[in-house]
Design an enzyme around this catalytic site. Sequence first.
Site, short mmCIF file in Angstrom:
data_model
loop_
_atom_site.label_atom_id
_atom_site.label_comp_id
_atom_site.label_asym_id
_atom_site.label_seq_id
_atom_site.Cartn_x
_atom_site.Cartn_y
_atom_site.Cartn_z
N GLU A 1 10.52 1.50 9.75
CA GLU A 1 11.54 2.50 9.41
C GLU A 1 10.86 3.85 9.55
O GLU A 1 9.95 4.17 8.78
CB GLU A 1 12.00 2.32 7.95
CG GLU A 1 12.55 0.94 7.63
CD GLU A 1 13.94 0.73 8.19
OE1 GLU A 1 14.56 1.71 8.65
OE2 GLU A 1 14.40 -0.42 8.19
N LYS B 1 0.86 -1.19 0.00
CA LYS B 1 0.00 0.00 0.00
C LYS B 1 0.90 1.24 0.00
O LYS B 1 1.44 1.63 1.03
CB LYS B 1 -0.93 0.05 1.21
CG LYS B 1 -2.07 1.03 0.97
CD LYS B 1 -2.58 1.74 2.19
CE LYS B 1 -1.69 2.80 2.73
NZ LYS B 1 -1.53 3.98 1.85
N GLU C 1 11.39 16.39 13.87
CA GLU C 1 11.52 16.29 12.42
C GLU C 1 10.63 17.35 11.75
O GLU C 1 9.44 17.42 12.05
CB GLU C 1 11.09 14.89 11.96
CG GLU C 1 11.30 14.66 10.50
CD GLU C 1 10.91 13.23 10.06
OE1 GLU C 1 9.78 12.82 10.37
OE2 GLU C 1 11.74 12.56 9.43
N CYS D 1 14.09 10.84 5.03
CA CYS D 1 14.17 10.35 6.42
C CYS D 1 15.55 10.64 6.99
O CYS D 1 15.68 11.01 8.15
CB CYS D 1 13.85 8.88 6.49
SG CYS D 1 14.87 7.88 5.39
P1 NAD Z 1 2.99 8.64 7.07
O1 NAD Z 1 3.32 7.97 8.34
O2 NAD Z 1 2.01 9.74 7.06
O3 NAD Z 1 2.42 7.57 6.01
C1 NAD Z 1 3.15 6.40 5.66
C2 NAD Z 1 2.20 5.36 5.12
O4 NAD Z 1 1.33 4.90 6.15
C3 NAD Z 1 1.27 5.85 4.00
O5 NAD Z 1 1.15 4.85 3.03
C4 NAD Z 1 -0.03 6.07 4.74
O6 NAD Z 1 -1.18 6.01 3.91
C5 NAD Z 1 -0.02 4.92 5.72
N1 NAD Z 1 -0.85 5.07 6.91
C6 NAD Z 1 -1.33 6.21 7.47
N2 NAD Z 1 -2.00 5.94 8.62
C7 NAD Z 1 -1.94 4.59 8.78
C8 NAD Z 1 -2.44 3.69 9.78
N3 NAD Z 1 -3.11 4.12 10.85
N4 NAD Z 1 -2.17 2.36 9.63
C9 NAD Z 1 -1.46 1.91 8.58
N5 NAD Z 1 -0.98 2.72 7.60
C10 NAD Z 1 -1.21 4.04 7.70
O7 NAD Z 1 4.38 9.11 6.44
P2 NAD Z 1 4.63 9.99 5.13
O8 NAD Z 1 4.20 11.39 5.37
O9 NAD Z 1 4.12 9.28 3.92
O10 NAD Z 1 6.24 9.93 5.04
C11 NAD Z 1 7.07 10.78 5.73
C12 NAD Z 1 7.62 10.12 6.97
O11 NAD Z 1 8.26 8.90 6.60
C13 NAD Z 1 8.72 10.95 7.64
O12 NAD Z 1 8.55 10.90 9.03
C14 NAD Z 1 10.01 10.24 7.23
O13 NAD Z 1 11.09 10.45 8.09
C15 NAD Z 1 9.56 8.83 7.19
N6 NAD Z 1 10.46 8.03 6.35
C16 NAD Z 1 11.29 7.14 6.97
C17 NAD Z 1 12.18 6.40 6.20
C18 NAD Z 1 13.12 5.41 6.84
O14 NAD Z 1 13.64 4.56 6.14
N7 NAD Z 1 13.37 5.48 8.15
C19 NAD Z 1 12.21 6.57 4.82
C20 NAD Z 1 11.34 7.50 4.23
C21 NAD Z 1 10.46 8.22 5.01
#
Ligand code: NAD
Length: 497
Positions: free
Chosen positions: A267, A193, A398, A301
């Site tokens: 992650e 997803k 962040e 990230c």
């Molecule tokens: P997000 O947490 O808003 O969303 C991530 C994913 O989770 C999306 O697909 C979203 O639709 C889904 N999601 C949302 N609520 C959910 C729930 N309750 N249950 C299951 N899935 C759910 O993150 P984002 O805004 O898409 O990405 C940015 C964040 O990701 C930043 O904090 C960044 O640091 C982190 N990130 C981490 C890494 C890493 O490898 N550590 C890499 C890239 C991004």
Amino acid sequence: MSITNIAKASASATGQAVFDYPVHSFINGHVQAPGGGAYLDIIDPGNGAVIGSLADSSAADVEDAVQAAKEAYSDGRWSEKDPEERERILFRLADLVDRDSEILSEVEARDTGKPLAEARLDIAEAAAVLRYFAGWCTKASGTVVPAPREYFATTTREPLGVCVAITPWNYPLPILTYKVAPALAFGNTVVAKPSELASASSVLLAHLAHEAGVPAGVFNVVTGGRTAGEALTSSRDVDKIAFTGSTATGKAVLRAAAETLTPATVELGGKSAQLIFADADLEAAVEGVAAGIWTNAGQICIAGSRVLVQESIKDAFISALTERTGNLALGHSMNPGTDIGPVISEGQLTKIKAFLQEAEEAGATVQTCSTAIPQAGYFLAPTIVTGIPTGHPLASHEVFGPVLAVDTFSDEQDAITKANSTEYGLAAGLWTKDVSRVHRLTRKLEAGTVWANTYGVFHPTLPFGGMKASGFGRELGPQAVEHYTHSKTSVIHLSAS
Ligand code: NAD
């Protein structure tokens, strides 16, 4: 006609990408419209325009995908293929990603707002990750255990079953391949997803996998947002969850996984520090810091969003960084001159601006390094913040945008204390010519990856992941075997002859 073909036909005819058509889930080898008929707008963050629509899957749609993956796993159509055959198919998939790299890059650039040149690197990385794990199909092996002599005992690595991959919008295709490539290599089936903010490349990958010979039901992608994500993480028919996203969502994912006792790797976010010592090659450090925070408009990230610079070179460093940053052009993803794109959404832009204003009111100095801000779209000039009051959240939370928090340190101990002072532990950068110092500090830095005299180097061979609130588990590299297989112990009694 598949979405891949539609995308190509559309791109050649109009210069537009896949967004001329709704982006739909790909389940059990077919495009599937959302059962509830709901769609979300796809917005180009570089101009705020609605450029397409995305199916908003319901929990019932997700269940279809999970059941397809479960059946595909149970009947062995993938897990029981010879490893060489899985390897051939995954290599073919990597070749197809290369074949369609221009359309995938354009889709990624328009969806995320990142410059096309950066998107091209992302697509090349995704192909490299697929190739790396394709090779693992024929390399994962077990052990013979030195059990008591009357037994013959082995361990073998076996697939887990249905693996869920939930991914963010900032590096959609590479991060998806970090999860899907090892899952498929070791014989699992997948339901992915992607983020509702950038899903098209993930759907296209599923179509390409189908074309490469991955059987129906083995690699499914459901589009949509939180509803679809929650349906996946609460399913009892899922055998592993691999999540990348924010720390807040990661906690929700782990709570859901605890209910069903599903193994999960997460992650999460970061606030990574780059430490600049007085003996560093200043020019190289400035380049590394600029790349670490302005790339993808700071929405990485591992963004080096904190700089800790030794007191004696603070002024020289900031002035060199300011000069370097002032040359960078903000613009639309498809404009060839663009160095920095927009942030992902209007809401994110508003949030960052409010955060900066609040820091300024608290006494910080907020310096923007570019004046030419495009009128349309969600643009924020690269911003350097100094003099942040002790304890202010801008130094520890962040931001996820082109905002660099700068502080100073006196000596190694001070540098380590400050670097480790946030809840995160994703990455760190060290800039010094003293090799002993590199080793001393690498041991002490609370980070999953430490780069010295470079920053942000990713490669399929290099395990990546976090500590503390940045998550746990490792992606890429050989450790992926542990996260996408389980160890089966087999004990055979040897009867006396
Ligand atoms: P997000 O947490 O808003 O969303 C991530 C994913 O989770 C999306 O697909 C979203 O639709 C889904 N999601 C949302 N609520 C959910 C729930 N309750 N249950 C299951 N899935 C759910 O993150 P984002 O805004 O898409 O990405 C940015 C964040 O990701 C930043 O904090 C960044 O640091 C982190 N990130 C981490 C890494 C890493 O490898 N550590 C890499 C890239 C991004």
